[in-house]
Design an enzyme around this catalytic site. Structure first.
Site, PDB file in Angstrom:
ATOM      1  N   VAL A   1       0.842  -1.205   0.000  1.00 36.13           N
ATOM      2  CA  VAL A   1       0.000   0.000   0.000  1.00 36.13           C
ATOM      3  C   VAL A   1       0.881   1.259   0.000  1.00 36.13           C
ATOM      4  CG1 VAL A   1      -1.621   1.334   1.411  1.00 36.13           C
ATOM      5  CG2 VAL A   1      -1.899  -1.137   1.212  1.00 36.13           C
ATOM      6  N   ASP A   2       1.909   1.234   0.806  1.00 35.47           N
ATOM      7  CA  ASP A   2       2.819   2.375   0.960  1.00 35.47           C
ATOM      8  C   ASP A   2       3.431   2.748  -0.400  1.00 35.47           C
ATOM      9  OD1 ASP A   2       4.213   4.259   2.388  1.00 35.47           O
ATOM     10  OD2 ASP A   2       5.662   2.868   3.264  1.00 35.47           O
TER      11      ASP A   2
END
Ligand code: AR6
Length: 170
Positions: free
Chosen positions: A35-36
């Site tokens: 996600v990052d």
């Protein structure tokens, strides 16, 4: 304070047109995978610049596990990114309090920002190795039990396995 509606959705968190998206970050706040990586890639360099600023000002030693902090969202449809650091899963140690704290603290920051709609990923359930059913139970239970002005908490699950786990926990 109004009741928070919990919505489950299969999709990509970077597509979400919400006030704030939650990032499953790490303590360094300087990007990573999952996600990052997706948030920084799609959101552009502004987010990273704000993260660097946060590291030099408020968090010289990094953002502690279980805490959350906001930046703006660069080119994402959302207005803000709320970065939180989930615990790495450990078989022999119960770190579920820290995972619950990620959701509580993210909601607290969302309230400070005045965010009415917030999209969450399954924090710690990817690279950090948390078993999905347990991660889903903690995520849903904590959001359900946390007093907040957030109107919609949207869990955005990347694949069918994650979606089904959250569906079972809901
Ligand atoms: N949208 C929604 N969900 C996603 C997306 C996306 N674009 N990409 C992955 N997922 P992870 P963690 C799912 O690994 O376990 C990074 O390197 C994924 O399938 O992103 O908290 C950070 O910098 C999984 O179900 O977060 C940290 O070092 C869930 O999101 C570390 O990973 C979370 O997976 C954090 O690991």
């Amino acid at each position: 304070m109004s009741a928070t509606e919990i919505v489950l959705l299969r999709g990509d968190i970077t597509d979400q047109d919400v006030d704030a998206v939650v990032n499953a970050a790490n303590s360094a706040l300087l990007g990573g995978g999952g996600v990052d990586g997706a948030i920084h890639r799609r959101g552009g360099p502004e987010i990273l610049a704000e993260c660097r600023e946060l590291r030099t000002t408020r968090y010289p030693d990094g953002l502690p596990t279980g805490q959350a902090v906001a930046t703006t969202a660069g080119r994402l449809p959302a207005r803000w990114v709320i970065h939180t650091v989930g615990p790495v899963y450990a078989k022999r140690e119960d770190r579920s309090g820290l995972l619950a704290s990620c959701y509580r603290e993210s909601l607290r920051i969302a309230d400070e920002l005045g965010a009415a709609t917030v999209a969450f990923p399954a924090v710690s359930a990817g690279i950090y190795g948390w078993p999905l059913d347990d991660a889903a139970r903690i995520a849903i239970g904590t959001v359900r039990d946390t007093p907040t002005s957030v109107r919609e908490a949207r869990f955005v699950l990347f694949d069918e396995t994650a979606y089904n786990a959250f569906h079972r926990a809901h």
